[in-house]
Scaffold this motif. Structure first.
Motif, PDB file in Angstrom:
ATOM      1  N   VAL A 195       0.820  -1.213   0.000  1.00 43.74           N
ATOM      2  CA  VAL A 195       0.000   0.000   0.000  1.00 43.74           C
ATOM      3  C   VAL A 195       0.854   1.264   0.000  1.00 43.74           C
ATOM      4  O   VAL A 195       0.589   2.212  -0.749  1.00 43.74           O
ATOM      5  CB  VAL A 195      -0.956  -0.013   1.219  1.00 43.74           C
ATOM      6  N   CYS A 196       1.899   1.281   0.824  1.00 44.00           N
ATOM      7  CA  CYS A 196       2.665   2.525   1.006  1.00 44.00           C
ATOM      8  C   CYS A 196       3.255   3.068  -0.299  1.00 44.00           C
ATOM      9  O   CYS A 196       3.187   4.275  -0.534  1.00 44.00           O
ATOM     10  CB  CYS A 196       3.759   2.305   2.055  1.00 44.00           C
ATOM     11  N   PRO A 197       3.843   2.231  -1.169  1.00 50.35           N
ATOM     12  CA  PRO A 197       4.373   2.815  -2.419  1.00 50.35           C
ATOM     13  C   PRO A 197       3.301   3.368  -3.347  1.00 50.35           C
ATOM     14  O   PRO A 197       3.619   4.146  -4.242  1.00 50.35           O
ATOM     15  CB  PRO A 197       5.094   1.624  -3.078  1.00 50.35           C
ATOM     16  N   GLY A 198       2.037   2.983  -3.153  1.00 54.93           N
ATOM     17  CA  GLY A 198       0.985   3.418  -4.059  1.00 54.93           C
ATOM     18  C   GLY A 198       0.029   4.425  -3.459  1.00 54.93           C
ATOM     19  O   GLY A 198      -1.104   4.558  -3.934  1.00 54.93           O
ATOM     20  N   LEU A 199       0.457   5.157  -2.414  1.00 57.46           N
ATOM     21  CA  LEU A 199      -0.449   6.098  -1.767  1.00 57.46           C
ATOM     22  C   LEU A 199      -0.924   7.176  -2.737  1.00 57.46           C
ATOM     23  O   LEU A 199      -2.077   7.613  -2.678  1.00 57.46           O
ATOM     24  CB  LEU A 199       0.252   6.739  -0.562  1.00 57.46           C
ATOM     25  N   ARG A 200      -0.044   7.613  -3.641  1.00 59.85           N
ATOM     26  CA  ARG A 200      -0.447   8.633  -4.602  1.00 59.85           C
ATOM     27  C   ARG A 200      -1.563   8.119  -5.503  1.00 59.85           C
ATOM     28  O   ARG A 200      -2.551   8.803  -5.754  1.00 59.85           O
ATOM     29  CB  ARG A 200       0.768   9.047  -5.448  1.00 59.85           C
ATOM     30  N   ASP A 201      -1.421   6.871  -5.972  1.00 59.20           N
ATOM     31  CA  ASP A 201      -2.435   6.309  -6.850  1.00 59.20           C
ATOM     32  C   ASP A 201      -3.725   6.001  -6.086  1.00 59.20           C
ATOM     33  O   ASP A 201      -4.819   6.104  -6.646  1.00 59.20           O
ATOM     34  CB  ASP A 201      -1.907   5.047  -7.517  1.00 59.20           C
ATOM     35  N   TYR A 372      -6.181  -0.693  -6.239  1.00 59.76           N
ATOM     36  CA  TYR A 372      -5.808  -0.674  -4.825  1.00 59.76           C
ATOM     37  C   TYR A 372      -7.028  -0.997  -3.973  1.00 59.76           C
ATOM     38  O   TYR A 372      -7.672  -0.117  -3.396  1.00 59.76           O
ATOM     39  CB  TYR A 372      -5.218   0.686  -4.443  1.00 59.76           C
ATOM     40  N   GLY A 373      -7.377  -2.262  -3.942  1.00 59.39           N
ATOM     41  CA  GLY A 373      -8.530  -2.699  -3.179  1.00 59.39           C
ATOM     42  C   GLY A 373      -9.505  -3.459  -4.068  1.00 59.39           C
ATOM     43  O   GLY A 373      -9.615  -3.177  -5.268  1.00 59.39           O
ATOM     44  N   GLY A 402      -1.158   6.266 -13.033  1.00 64.87           N
ATOM     45  CA  GLY A 402      -0.734   4.876 -12.897  1.00 64.87           C
ATOM     46  C   GLY A 402       0.581   4.531 -13.562  1.00 64.87           C
ATOM     47  O   GLY A 402       0.901   3.351 -13.716  1.00 64.87           O
ATOM     48  N   LYS A 403       1.373   5.533 -13.940  1.00 58.13           N
ATOM     49  CA  LYS A 403       2.657   5.251 -14.598  1.00 58.13           C
ATOM     50  C   LYS A 403       3.610   4.535 -13.643  1.00 58.13           C
ATOM     51  O   LYS A 403       4.219   3.516 -14.002  1.00 58.13           O
ATOM     52  CB  LYS A 403       3.289   6.559 -15.099  1.00 58.13           C
ATOM     53  N   THR A 407       5.327   0.497 -13.555  1.00 59.53           N
ATOM     54  CA  THR A 407       6.713   0.070 -13.315  1.00 59.53           C
ATOM     55  C   THR A 407       6.811  -0.800 -12.065  1.00 59.53           C
ATOM     56  O   THR A 407       7.610  -1.735 -12.012  1.00 59.53           O
ATOM     57  CB  THR A 407       7.640   1.289 -13.181  1.00 59.53           C
ATOM     58  N   ALA A 408       5.990  -0.507 -11.046  1.00 57.77           N
ATOM     59  CA  ALA A 408       5.999  -1.335  -9.837  1.00 57.77           C
ATOM     60  C   ALA A 408       5.502  -2.744 -10.134  1.00 57.77           C
ATOM     61  O   ALA A 408       5.988  -3.728  -9.561  1.00 57.77           O
ATOM     62  CB  ALA A 408       5.154  -0.687  -8.745  1.00 57.77           C
ATOM     63  N   LEU A 409       4.512  -2.873 -11.025  1.00 60.75           N
ATOM     64  CA  LEU A 409       4.043  -4.199 -11.423  1.00 60.75           C
ATOM     65  C   LEU A 409       5.129  -4.968 -12.150  1.00 60.75           C
ATOM     66  O   LEU A 409       5.347  -6.159 -11.904  1.00 60.75           O
ATOM     67  CB  LEU A 409       2.802  -4.065 -12.313  1.00 60.75           C
ATOM     68  N   VAL A 410       5.823  -4.300 -13.072  1.00 62.71           N
ATOM     69  CA  VAL A 410       6.893  -4.969 -13.815  1.00 62.71           C
ATOM     70  C   VAL A 410       8.031  -5.353 -12.881  1.00 62.71           C
ATOM     71  O   VAL A 410       8.652  -6.420 -13.018  1.00 62.71           O
ATOM     72  CB  VAL A 410       7.402  -4.057 -14.952  1.00 62.71           C
ATOM     73  N   ALA A 411       8.319  -4.489 -11.894  1.00 56.79           N
ATOM     74  CA  ALA A 411       9.408  -4.768 -10.955  1.00 56.79           C
ATOM     75  C   ALA A 411       9.032  -5.800  -9.907  1.00 56.79           C
ATOM     76  O   ALA A 411       9.886  -6.222  -9.115  1.00 56.79           O
ATOM     77  CB  ALA A 411       9.847  -3.476 -10.271  1.00 56.79           C
TER      78      ALA A 411
END
Length: 652
Positions: A195-201, A372-373, A402-403, A407-411
């Motif tokens: 969750v924390c890395p995606g707070l902006r999204d 996210y959820g 969601g850019k 990248t987070a999904l690929v990583a």
């Protein structure tokens, strides 16, 4: 599993038999105090004070005091021996958890490193201390009782054995509840890590309440398991009362009978001293220490050394892994990537010809959806993307679209709700995919040490200096490298500007063996010329594939293809194609026109009609520092962020 852990523990102790022997010898010295604490007062009464020999009584009390001093010295030596056993175990467990977290992308590694390793360290130390103390104290006290009057053992030993038996019967269910508690803790840490890395999204898609509810359920689950675990404290209290306090009552209740059967007054007082001063405290420590330490240690070691895993540091030596990252393969420039966005009514260019090479694409997303959820609006919906090796893709779009999530999904930092992500033909969480990708985020990580240590951080083998200098030259780090005194120059992260830290992180990624580089606004603190140099260096790597979350429109112009993310208006093609075919892309670009390289290009997100430069470049007036428009309010950068590396117009 318990038997396997026991055998590993025995191997661990056998490998350190000298420490174990030293611990036993000091414990024997400590046992003398346990023996004298009841025997000396008994003799002082029977042979001294009650017999009218005061000097003899005082002499026995002096012996008891001397035993306390000698026992205290032995106790101090015991702590040093226990430390010699505990610290090697902790070091091995830390190496195991870090290896599993870094090389295997284990999302539970955070809980393992911050809590479980420390649990193992503390509980192992407590287990050794309380078990050793109880065994030696009980031997000394029972030997003293037997020497005073064997009849005393009939009163003390049965309730003591019953209390220990009751406690032993609860160890297995206690361990099970401890394991459930740790599983709940890992699940909470795993969710927070996602969750924390995606707070902006999360904020951009309005999923705050749903995300809070999901995390709240995990918090409640951990609370329930903690309460269930705490209930076993009642059993420990009952076992302590049965084994440690009932013998006191029995000694007092049977005192007339004992005195009639030859037990002396001094022996009875000595027996009470043994129970109250030795057995009761030792049993109390055993129950509270082993009840917590023993079960927690078993569970933690099970989780740190899963079925079929390594010994988690309990063996006599570490087993080294030989997993070398594969070197990148050399190939000619591959055909342009293909993409299809299955969101409603996308504007997507025609697919490029399929690659003719036999090897799998560098990146392949198939029907990927992420939100996210469970009930949140998807940030990425039903996205297909095929990126052959050697491609150069720029990802653009409004802020929060969601850019970075892509990248987070690929990583492998996030997991899609549905669909698959494959890197080099491998699943995104597989060991093969880990070796084929490297993510460079916006906030560059630099640590204190030499510059060479920072640059070689992603390489399992030493990096030759010639290769290191070549990478620094290609990315544009060479001026900073020379300013720091060469590869062996010391790096102080606090003394570097944000742009300098990004150059170090970029060079580090360039030196890695991973052929797929993901630049998530990794050049946002560099001027346009430095950014162009870094991107071209990655694009020119033999067999290398580059995905750039574009910070400036020039990044999109340099790329082979552009993925414009904007929900229903997702579009794909070259920059020129999207300008012609996509009204949303033209709106995103705005009134941008080519300018000389000496000036900065506006950030995509700003679209300033007054033409204010987004990032200061060479030749602008200033006061020795400049404000970064895309950074936090008041953020300033040092002049070394400029393309020519010099102060503003001669200002110092």
């Amino acid at each position: 599993m318990t038997g396997r852990l026991t055998s590993r523990g025995l191997r661990f102790l056998r490998a350190r038999w000298r420490v174990v022997m030293r611990l036993g010898l000091w414990s024997v010295l400590e046992t003398g105090q346990s023996f004298l604490i009841g025997y000396a007062p008994a003799r002082a009464l029977d042979d001294g004070f009650l017999a009218g020999r005061t000097a003899t009584g005082l002499a026995w009390l002096g012996v008891a005091g001397l035993g306390v001093v000698v026992g205290a010295y032995g106790t101090a030596r015991v702590y040093a021996a226990v430390a010699a056993l505990v610290e090697p175990l902790r070091d091995r467990l830390v190496r195991r958890v870090v290896e599993r977290g870094v090389r295997e992308a284990d999302r539970g590694a955070l809980s393992g490193l911050t809590q479980q390793v420390e649990i193992a360290r503390d509980t192992f130390a407590g287990l050794v201390m309380v078990s050793r103390s109880f065994v030696f104290t009980a031997v000394g006290a029972l030997a003293g009782l037997f020497s005073l009057a064997p009849l005393l053992l009939l009163v003390v030993l049965p309730p003591l054995a019953a209390g220990i038996g009751l406690f032993a019967a609860t160890l297995r269910p206690l361990a099970r509840r401890q394991e459930v508690f740790l599983a709940a803790d890992e699940a909470l840490a795993d969710r927070l890590g996602a969750v924390c890395p995606g707070l902006r999204d999360i904020t951009a898609t309005g999923a705050q309440e749903r995300t809070a509810a999901d995390v709240g359920r995990l918090v409640d689950a951990e609370e329930r398991t903690a309460r269930s675990l705490a209930r076993f404290g009642v059993v420990r209290v009952a076992a302590l009362a049965l084994g440690g306090q009932l013998p006191i009552v029995l000694l007092l209740a049977t005192a007339p009978w004992l005195l009639k059967h030859g037990v002396t007054t001094g022996a009875l007082v000595g027996a009470l001293s043994y129970v109250t001063q030795s057995l009761l405290p030792a049993l109390h420590n055993l129950l509270h220490g082993l009840g917590t330490s023993g079960s927690r240690l078993t569970v933690v070691l099970r989780r740190l050394a899963p079925e079929g895993g390594r010994d988690a540091g309990l063996g006599p030596s570490d087993e080294s892994r030989a997993a070398e990252s594969p070197a990148p393969t050399v190939a000619a420039k591959s055909p342009a990537p293909t993409v299809a966005a299955k969101s409603p009514a996308p504007t997507v260019a025609a697919e490029s010809p399929a690659p003719t090479v036999a090897r799998p694409p560098a990146l392949a997303l198939s029907s990927v959806t992420f939100a996210y959820g469970p009930t949140a609006v998807p940030v990425i919906e039903d996205l297909d993307l095929t990126l052959p090796a050697g491609s150069h893709l720029a990802v653009v779009g409004p802020s929060g679209i969601g850019k970075s999530t892509l990248t987070a999904l690929v990583a492998g930092l996030l997991e899609p709700r549905c669909g698959t992500v494959r890197v080099g033909g491998e699943p995104m969480r597989g060991a093969g995919a880990l070796a084929r990708r490297v993510l460079i985020p916006q906030e560059a990580y630099v640590f204190t040490g030499t510059l060479a240590e920072n640059l070689a951080h992603l390489r399992p083998d030493p990096v030759p200096e010639a290769e290191l200098l070549a990478a620094a030259e290609a990315v544009g780090l060479l001026p900073l490298l020379e300013a720091l005194g060469g590869p062996e120059g010391r790096v102080d992260p606090a003394a570097l500007s944000a742009g300098e830290r990004q150059l170090i992180a970029l060079t580090r990624a360039h030196l890695s063996h991973a052929p797929l580089a993901l630049l998530d606004e990794a050049t946002c603190h560099l001027d346009p010329r430095a950014e162009e140099r870094a991107e071209r260096a990655f694009a020119a790597r033999p067999g290398g594939t580059l995905v750039v979350v574009a910070h400036r429109i020039t990044s999109a112009r340099r790329a082979d293809r552009v993925l414009m993310m904007d929900g229903r208006e997702t579009a794909y093609g070259t920059h020129d194609e999207l300008v012609r075919c996509s009204a949303r892309y033209r709106e995103l670009v705005g009134a941008w026109t080519p300018v000389p390289h000496e000036r900065s290009d506006p950030s995509l997100a700003l679209r300033d009609p007054d033409g204010v430069d987004a990032v200061a470049g060479a030749g602008l007036a200033g006061d020795g520092r400049h404000v970064v428009a895309h950074g936090p309010v008041g953020q300033v950068q040092t002049p070394r962020d400029l393309g020519d590396g010099r102060p503003f117009r001669g200002e110092g």
